[in-house]
Scaffold this active site. Structure first.
Site, mmCIF file in Angstrom:
data_model
loop_
_atom_site.group_PDB
_atom_site.id
_atom_site.type_symbol
_atom_site.label_atom_id
_atom_site.label_comp_id
_atom_site.label_asym_id
_atom_site.label_seq_id
_atom_site.Cartn_x
_atom_site.Cartn_y
_atom_site.Cartn_z
ATOM 1 N N HIS A 182 104.128 37.251 36.770
ATOM 2 C CA HIS A 182 103.078 36.899 37.256
ATOM 3 C C HIS A 182 101.757 36.891 36.074
ATOM 4 C CE1 HIS A 182 100.647 35.719 40.866
ATOM 5 N NE2 HIS A 182 101.546 35.606 40.960
ATOM 6 N N ASP A 204 108.434 35.585 44.479
ATOM 7 C CA ASP A 204 109.672 34.607 45.012
ATOM 8 C C ASP A 204 111.646 35.314 44.602
ATOM 9 O OD1 ASP A 204 108.722 32.195 45.522
ATOM 10 O OD2 ASP A 204 108.600 31.596 43.283
HETATM 11 N N1 ACO Z 1 111.463 36.221 32.391
HETATM 12 C C1 ACO Z 1 111.674 36.469 30.746
HETATM 13 N N2 ACO Z 1 110.498 36.129 30.092
HETATM 14 C C2 ACO Z 1 109.403 35.832 30.708
HETATM 15 C C3 ACO Z 1 109.758 35.889 32.279
HETATM 16 C C4 ACO Z 1 110.307 35.597 33.018
HETATM 17 N N3 ACO Z 1 110.317 35.636 34.191
HETATM 18 N N4 ACO Z 1 107.683 35.364 32.850
HETATM 19 C C5 ACO Z 1 107.266 35.077 31.492
HETATM 20 N N5 ACO Z 1 107.411 36.132 30.472
HETATM 21 C C6 ACO Z 1 107.287 36.341 29.149
HETATM 22 C C7 ACO Z 1 106.957 35.002 28.453
HETATM 23 O O1 ACO Z 1 108.673 34.658 28.308
HETATM 24 C C8 ACO Z 1 105.997 34.602 26.996
HETATM 25 O O2 ACO Z 1 106.291 36.019 26.839
HETATM 26 P P1 ACO Z 1 105.824 35.996 24.901
HETATM 27 O O3 ACO Z 1 104.785 35.853 24.833
HETATM 28 O O4 ACO Z 1 107.147 36.731 23.933
HETATM 29 O O5 ACO Z 1 106.365 34.041 24.451
HETATM 30 C C9 ACO Z 1 104.952 35.832 28.162
HETATM 31 O O6 ACO Z 1 106.656 37.201 29.175
HETATM 32 C C10 ACO Z 1 103.987 35.324 29.039
HETATM 33 O O7 ACO Z 1 104.046 34.250 29.344
HETATM 34 P P2 ACO Z 1 104.195 32.997 30.191
HETATM 35 O O8 ACO Z 1 104.854 32.187 30.652
HETATM 36 O O9 ACO Z 1 102.584 32.954 28.999
HETATM 37 O O10 ACO Z 1 103.165 33.913 31.749
HETATM 38 P P3 ACO Z 1 102.016 33.103 32.637
HETATM 39 O O11 ACO Z 1 101.104 34.231 32.827
HETATM 40 O O12 ACO Z 1 101.861 31.782 31.785
HETATM 41 O O13 ACO Z 1 103.686 32.481 33.464
HETATM 42 C C11 ACO Z 1 104.822 32.886 35.203
HETATM 43 C C12 ACO Z 1 103.534 32.982 35.013
HETATM 44 C C13 ACO Z 1 104.743 31.447 35.597
HETATM 45 C C14 ACO Z 1 104.738 33.129 37.224
HETATM 46 C C15 ACO Z 1 106.324 33.520 34.495
HETATM 47 O O14 ACO Z 1 106.259 34.668 34.576
HETATM 48 C C16 ACO Z 1 107.607 32.400 34.812
HETATM 49 O O15 ACO Z 1 107.989 31.533 34.375
HETATM 50 N N6 ACO Z 1 107.923 33.283 35.727
HETATM 51 C C17 ACO Z 1 109.395 33.256 36.231
HETATM 52 C C18 ACO Z 1 109.189 31.833 37.278
HETATM 53 C C19 ACO Z 1 108.519 31.601 38.018
HETATM 54 O O16 ACO Z 1 109.136 33.035 38.819
HETATM 55 N N7 ACO Z 1 108.018 31.730 39.159
HETATM 56 C C20 ACO Z 1 107.298 32.444 40.225
HETATM 57 C C21 ACO Z 1 106.096 33.297 40.425
HETATM 58 S S1 ACO Z 1 105.110 33.214 41.498
HETATM 59 C C22 ACO Z 1 104.890 31.736 42.766
HETATM 60 O O17 ACO Z 1 103.915 31.393 42.189
HETATM 61 C C23 ACO Z 1 104.631 32.041 44.366
#
Ligand code: ACO
Length: 383
Positions: A266, A317
Site C-alpha cells: 500500500h 483487497d
Molecule cells: N508484490 C510484490 N512486490 C511489491 C508489491 C506486491 N504486491 N507491492 C509493492 N511491491 C514492491 C515493488 O515491486 C517495489 O519494489 P522495488 O522497490 O524493489 O522495485 C516496492 O515494493 C515499491 O512498490 P511500488 O509499486 O513502487 O509501490 P507503490 O506505493 O507505488 O504501490 C501498490 C502501491 C500499487 C498498492 C503496490 O503495492 C501494488 O501494486 N500492489 C499490488 C496491487 C494491489 O493490491 N492493489 C490494491 C491496492 S489497495 C487499493 O487500491 C484499494
C-alpha cells in the site's frame, strides 16, 4: 541563460506523499494503521453502523438520527430505479462490456435523465449522490442478470442495500448474517482519502464538471488492477494456484519473476491496513460457517509467505476476495462491489470539491528533447 519552463522541478513519482487536496471526509495514519471517517475510527464503525448510516456520515456530514436515517433510506429506495435510457440499454451493454466498463456506461447514460443534471448546487449534488449510491448495486445486479439472460429478483423493501444486492445477485434471500457481513464490507470500503479513483473524481469535479462525469472517471480508475481491480486478481491467483500446499511455491515463483502479488502493499500504510484486520476476521468466520476453509487457509498462508519474503502486508483487497467468494458473488463482479461502496465516498468528495473549488492543475517535469529544428516532410528521413 534563462531557465527552461520546467527546470528545477523534481516530481514525486506517482505523486507519493504529495498533499493534493484538503478533506474533512477521511484521514489515515499510515504509520500505525488507522483510518477515520469524519473523525470516527473505522474500528468503532465497522460492524456497528450500517452502510446507509455510513452514506449519511460521508455525504451529509453526521451519523444520522433515526429520523434522518429514515429520510435517507426513503431517498435510496426511490432513487434506485434506473432511468428509462439506462433501462433500455442494460441488456445491449451487458452483452459487450465487462462489468466495470458497463457500470461506467450506465452511469454515463444515467446522467442524461437525471433531474439535477445541470446543477452542481449543494442540494442538487446531495440528491444526485443519493441516487448514484442507490442505483449502483442495482446496476451491478441488473448487469449480471442481463448477461445471463435472466431477470433479477425485485428489490425487497425489508432488506438493506447489502441484503438486496445479495438477493438480486444470487437469486436467493440471504441469511441475515451474510447481509450483515457484506454491509460491513461496504462500510470498510466507503472512503479512503486521496486514493486514485477519488483523486480522478476530484480532478474532474474541479473543472466544475458534473457529478456523473466525475463518477465515470472514478469508475474507470477503480477498474485498474493496481487499485480496485486487485480484489478480482487475488481470487484469480488463488484459483490458478489451486490449493494451500502450492501457495509457497507459487508466491516464490511470482516474486522471482518480478511479479507483484495482488492484494499486498500500500502506498500509505506502513503497518497493517485496519480494513484488512476486519476482512480477515470476516473471512475466518465465513470459512467456519460455510464449512469450506480453502480460500481462508490459502489467504492465511499467502499472507505469511509474502510477509516472510517481502515484508509486505495485505491491503483491503486481499481478504475481501475470499469474503466475496464465500458470499457467492461472482469473481468478475468483485471490483463492481467495491464501486457500490466507494460510490459513497466519491460522491461525498465531489460535493466537498464543488463546495470550495479550485481547478486542480499540477505541473509536469519536461524530460523530452529541446531545441529541435523543424524540417518540411519531404526532407524527413528515419535511420
Ligand atoms: N508484490 C510484490 N512486490 C511489491 C508489491 C506486491 N504486491 N507491492 C509493492 N511491491 C514492491 C515493488 O515491486 C517495489 O519494489 P522495488 O522497490 O524493489 O522495485 C516496492 O515494493 C515499491 O512498490 P511500488 O509499486 O513502487 O509501490 P507503490 O506505493 O507505488 O504501490 C501498490 C502501491 C500499487 C498498492 C503496490 O503495492 C501494488 O501494486 N500492489 C499490488 C496491487 C494491489 O493490491 N492493489 C490494491 C491496492 S489497495 C487499493 O487500491 C484499494
Amino acid at each position: 541563460m534563462a531557465p527552461t519552463p520546467s527546470e528545477g522541478l523534481a516530481p514525486a513519482k506517482g505523486l507519493a506523499d504529495v498533499v493534493a487536496a484538503s478533506t474533512a471526509l477521511s484521514d489515515i495514519d499510515g504509520q500505525v494503521g488507522r483510518l477515520f471517517y469524519r473523525g470516527y475510527d473505522i474500528h468503532d464503525l465497522a460492524g456497528k453502523i450500517t452502510f446507509a448510516e455510513c452514506v449519511h456520515l460521508l455525504q451529509r456530514g453526521t451519523l444520522p438520527t433515526r429520523g434522518e436515517l429514515a429520510g435517507l433510506t426513503g431517498e435510496l429506495a426511490t432513487g434506485r430505479v434506473p432511468t428509462p435510457l439506462v433501462e433500455r440499454n442494460i441488456d445491449a451493454i451487458a452483452r459487450v462490456q465487462a462489468p466495470m466498463e458497463a457500470l461506467r456506461s450506465y452511469v454515463s447514460l444515467a446522467s442524461a435523465e437525471d433531474p439535477d443534471k445541470d446543477s452542481n448546487e449543494p442540494g442538487a449534488n446531495l440528491r444526485k449522490a443519493a441516487r448514484l449510491t442507490a442505483q449502483q448495486p442495482v446496476l451491478v445486479a441488473r448487469y449480471h442478470a442481463a448477461r445471463r439472460g435472466v431477470t433479477a429478483p425485485d428489490p425487497d423493501l425489508s432488506l438493506g442495500i447489502a441484503g438486496n444486492f445479495l438477493l438480486q445477485i444470487t437469486g436467493r434471500r440471504p441469511a441475515p448474517r451474510a447481509a450483515d457481513i457484506l454491509d460491513e464490507c461496504l462500510v470498510l470500503h466507503a472512503d479512503h482519502t486521496m486514493n486514485a479513483s477519488t483523486f480522478a473524481a476530484r480532478v474532474c469535479a474541479a473543472t466544475l464538471s458534473d457529478m456523473h462525469s466525475a463518477i465515470c472517471a472514478a469508475i474507470g480508475t477503480l477498474k485498474g488492477p493496481l487499485h480496485g481491480g486487485a480484489n478480482e486478481q487475488v481470487m484469480r491467483t488463488f484459483q490458478a494456484i489451486g490449493g494451500v500446499a502450492d501457495v509457497d511455491g507459487a508466491v516464490r515463483e511470482k516474486l522471482a519473476a518480478g511479479e507483484k502479488i495482488m492484494g499486498f502493499g500500500h502506498r500509505v500504510y506502513k503497518s497493517e491496513d485496519p480494513r484488512a484486520s476486519h476482512l480477515r476476521r470476516l473471512s475466518a468466520e465465513l470459512a467456519e460457517t460455510t464449512g469450506d476453509d480453502t480460500w481462508f487457509r490459502m489467504s492465511q498462508r499467502m499472507e505469511e509467505i509474502v510477509f516472510a519474503e517481502k515484508g509486505l502486508r495485505p491491503n483491503v483487497d486481499f481478504y475481501a476476495a475470499s469474503v466475496y467468494r464465500y458470499l457467492g458473488i461472482p469473481v468478475d463482479l468483485f471490483t463492481a462491489v467495491f464501486s457500490v461502496s466507494r460510490m459513497a465516498g466519491w460522491t461525498a468528495h465531489v460535493i466537498e470539491q464543488h463546495a470550495d473549488n479550485r481547478l486542480i492543475r499540477p505541473d509536469s517535469e519536461y524530460i523530452g528533447d529541446r531545441d529541435m529544428r523543424w524540417l518540411p516532410i519531404s526532407e524527413r528521413t528515419r535511420a
